[in-house]
Design an enzyme around this catalytic site. Structure first.
Site: not given
Ligand code: PLP
Lengths: 150, 413
Positions: B122, B199, B202, B225, B367
Site C-alpha cells: 500500500h 503491515d 488487512q 478496518k 492505493c
Molecule cells: C494494506 C494496507 N496498509 C495500510 C493501509 C492504510 O490504512 P489507513 O488508511 O487506515 O492508514 C491500508 C488501507 O487501505 C491497507 O489496506
C-alpha cells in the site's frame, strides 16, 4: 435491475463503443496530454488549427465510458468551429456538468453533449467528463500562442 | 458455524437501502461497518465518562483513564503482544508506519543499506520508505511477484542480505488479496540481522494474528478496518525496540520532567503519545475487539475463507465472459478480497452501475498504483468481504457484474 437512464444513455454507450475521431493524426498543429492519476484515465488530443479554425481533431487513450464518450462528442462538437467558439462550448459544457446550469440555455451550443448533463449528479464522475475538455483547452492555448508568434 | 444473520442484526447500516436496493456492502478493505455495540460505546463514553486521561484526580478522569487503558490491554491481548505498553495508539496504520520511519529508521538506517519491500505494498508502506531512503542514500529492494501475484522467494537470499536494515511486508494485500508468508520472511530478516515490520491493516481484522508467534519487531494496523471507529490505529513494537527509539511527536503527555531548557521522556507507551489522545475511539476500538473475540477470529477466518472460495467459484461465470481475476486462485493463499478486470466496461462504469444496484465495491488503483500499473490495467474493481457478508450477497454481486458487462457490450438489459 438498475436504472442508469440519466448517465448511460444510448448515445453515450454508442460513443463509448464506437468513439468518433479516434486515432492519431500525422499533420496536427498541436497535441496535448491529459491524465487523471486518480483513476488512470489518459487521453492524447490532436488538433489541426488553421486560420483560427479547428479544421481537424482526434484523440487516443483509455478511460471509462463517460470520459471516452465526452471526448468523442467533444471532437464532433468543436470540429469546424473557431478557437473562440470551441472555448465557448467548453464554458457551456463546464457550467452544465458542474450543475451551474441545466444546459438548456446553451442547448444550441451543446448539441449532443447535453446528453451528459446527468453526470452533474455523480460528483465522483465529473472529472471523467471534463478531462478531454481540459486537454482541449491546453492544446488550444498552445495553438493560440503558436499563432500569435507567427 | 457462526450465525451470520445474528451478526448482521448488530449492524444498523446493513438494513439500509441504496438506490432502491438493499445495501450489499463489499468495500470492507477500505473500511468496515460498525456494530451497534461500538457505536453505543462512543455515545456511552461521551454521555457518562468524558474527561481527559492521565491527568485528573477526579472520578471522571480516573474512570476515563481506566477505560482507555483497558482498551489498550484488550488490543494487546488480541494480537498476543503480552505487555500492553508495547501497543502505541496512533490515528491509523499510515501513522503507525510513519512513526517507525521517523523514529526508528531515521536513527537506524545508514547510507548504503537497504530496505526490502514487496511490489504489492500500500502507498502507506511504500512512500515513507521512498522518502527515508532518499534522505539516507539507502536503497529499496523488491521481492518479485509471480504471475498470480504471489511472492517469488527463489532469489530471496540475495535480496535480503547483510546490508538489509528492515524488511517491511504487507500481511494481506489490499489490492490482490494475497496472504504473504510473514513468519518465513520474518525469520529470513532476523537471520540477516534486519528488523521486520508487518503491515497488518488487512490481516488483523480477518484472521488470528499473533505477534509473538511471528516474532515481528513492528506491526501496524487501523481500527476502522476491524469494526472500530475511524481515527484510531495501533503500532505494536517489541519493548526493547521501542525503548531505544526517540519520540515521534513531542509535547504534553509524553514527558516525564520538563525544565525551561529540556525535557525527559515518559515511559512507554506515553513516550509516543503526545497530546490529548483519541480517548473515545480507543475505548470503542476495545469494544470492537470484544465483539470480534466473541465471534472468534478463527471462526471469522474460516467463514470468510468459505465465502471467498464460493465467490471464486462463482467468478468463473465472469471469466467465461472475458473477466480476469487478479491474485492467487488458491483460497489458502488469499483473503476475502477479489480484484478483477472486466472487458468492455471500465471499472468506474462498473462501480457506478453496481452502485445503482445497491452494491458497494471499490474501483481504481487501491492505493497501490505501481502494482495496478504492473497488472497492465489503469484500474481494477475490487469486492472485499467481511464476516457479515453472505453467499446470497455474492450471488447478487456476480449477477450485477454480468448484467453490467452485458449492458455495456450489447446494450441489452
Ligand atoms: C494494506 C494496507 N496498509 C495500510 C493501509 C492504510 O490504512 P489507513 O488508511 O487506515 O492508514 C491500508 C488501507 O487501505 C491497507 O489496506
Amino acid at each position: 435491475m438498475f436504472d442508469s437512464q440519466e448517465l448511460y444513455q444510448e448515445i453515450v454507450m454508442d460513443h463509448n463503443r464506437r468513439p468518433r475521431n479516434f486515432g492519431s493524426m500525422t499533420d496536427s498543429t498541436a497535441t496535448s496530454e491529459g491524465f487523471n492519476p486518480l483513476c488512470g484515465d489518459q487521453i492524447t488530443l490532436f488538433l489541426k488549427v488553421s486560420e483560427d479554425i479547428v479544421e481537424d481533431i482526434s484523440f487516443e487513450g483509455v478511460g471509462c465510458a463517460i470520459s471516452k464518450s465526452s471526448a468523442s462528442m467533444m471532437t464532433e462538437g468543436v470540429k469546424g468551429k473557431s478557437v473562440e467558439e470551441a472555448l465557448t462550448v467548453f464554458e457551456a459544457f463546464r457550467e452544465m456538468i458542474t450543475a451551474k446550469s441545466d444546459g438548456s440555455k446553451d442547448s444550441e451550443i451543446l448539441g449532443d453533449l447535453e446528453i451528459l448533463k446527468g453526470v452533474a449528479q455523480y460528483p465522483t464522475r465529473i472529472k471523467c467528463a471534463t478531462l478531454s475538455w481540459h486537454t482541449l483547452q491546453a492544446a488550444l492555448q498552445g495553438t493560440e500562442r503558436d499563432i500569435s508568434t507567427e | 458455524m457462526l450465525d451470520v444473520q445474528k451478526i448482521r442484526n448488530d449492524f444498523p447500516i446493513l438494513g439500509r437501502e441504496v438506490n432502491g436496493h438493499p445495501l450489499v456492502y463489499m468495500d470492507n478493505a477500505a473500511t468496515t461497518q460498525k456494530p451497534r455495540q461500538v457505536i453505543q460505546a462512543l455515545v456511552d463514553y461521551y454521555e457518562n465518562f468524558n474527561a481527559n486521561v492521565h491527568r485528573g484526580v477526579h472520578t471522571l478522569s480516573m474512570e476515563a483513564t481506566d477505560m482507555y487503558e483497558d482498551a489498550r490491554k484488550k488490543v494487546a491481548k488480541f494480537i498476543n503482544a503480552g505487555d500492553p505498553d508495547t501497543v502505541i495508539w496512533t490515528r491509523n496504520a499510515s501513522e503507525s508506519l510513519n512513526l517507525v520511519a521517523y523514529s526508528w529508521a531515521r536513527e537506524n538506517v545508514e547510507s548504503g543499506e537497504n530496505i526490502v519491500l514487496t511490489p504489492m505494498e500500500h502507498h502507506s508502506n511504500l512512500v515513507p520508505w521512498q522518502e527515508l531512503t532518499r534522505e539516507k542514500n539507502a536503497a529499496i529492494r523488491y521481492i518479485p511477484l509471480d504471475n498470480e501475484g504471489v511472492l517469488d522467494l527463489s532469489d530471496i537470499d540475495s535480496i535480503i542480505d547483510d546490508r538489509t536494515a528492515l524488511v517491511s511486508v504487507v500481511h494481506m494485500s489490499n489490492a490482490l488479496g494475497t496472504v504473504n508468508p510473514i513468519k518465513k520472511l520474518c525469520d529470513l530478516a532476523h537471520a540477516r540481522g534486519a528488523k521486520f515490520l508487518v503491515d497488518g491493516a488487512q490481516s488483523v481484522p480477518h484472521m488470528v494474528v499473533d505477534v509473538k508467534e511471528i516474532d515481528c519487531d513492528f506491526m501496524a494496523f487501523s481500527g476502522h478496518k476491524m469494526m472500530g471507529p475511524t481515527g484510531i490505529g495501533c503500532l505494536y513494537a517489541k519493548k526493547d525496540v521501542l525503548e531505544g527509539m526517540k519520540p515521534f511527536l513531542t509535547g504534553g503527555e509524553m514527558v516525564l520532567e520538563v525544565s525551561y531548557e529540556k525535557a525527559s521522556w515518559a515511559d512507554l507507551p506515553m513516550k509516543f503519545e503526545a497530546g490529548t489522545p483519541n480517548i473515545a475511539d480507543a475505548i470503542a476500538l476495545g469494544v470492537a475487539v470484544d465483539y470480534l473475540e466473541d465471534i472468534g477470529m478463527a471462526n471469522i477466518d474460516e467463514y470468510e475463507r468459505d465465502l471467498t472460495g464460493y465467490a471464486l467459484n462463482k467468478f468463473i461465470d465472469v471469466e467465461e465472459e472475458g473477466g480476469k481475476l487478479f491474485g492467487p486462485r488458491n483460497p489458502d493463499q488469499r483473503g476475502g478480497i477479489i480484484s478483477f478486470d472486466t472487458p468492455d466496461i471500465h471499472p468506474h462504469d462498473l462501480g457506478t452501475l453496481l452502485d445503482q444496484m445497491g452494491i458497494a465495491v471499490r474501483t481504481g488503483h487501491h492505493c497501490a498504483m505501481p502494482l495496478v500499473r504492473s497488472l497492465g490495467v489503469a484500474a481494477t474493481s475490487r469486492a472485499s468481504f467481511y464476516v457479515y457478508n453472505t453467499k446470497k450477497e455474492v450471488d447478487v454481486l456476480i449477477e450485477g457484474i454480468l448484467e453490467a458487462m452485458r449492458y455495456f457490450r450489447d446494450g441489452v438489459r
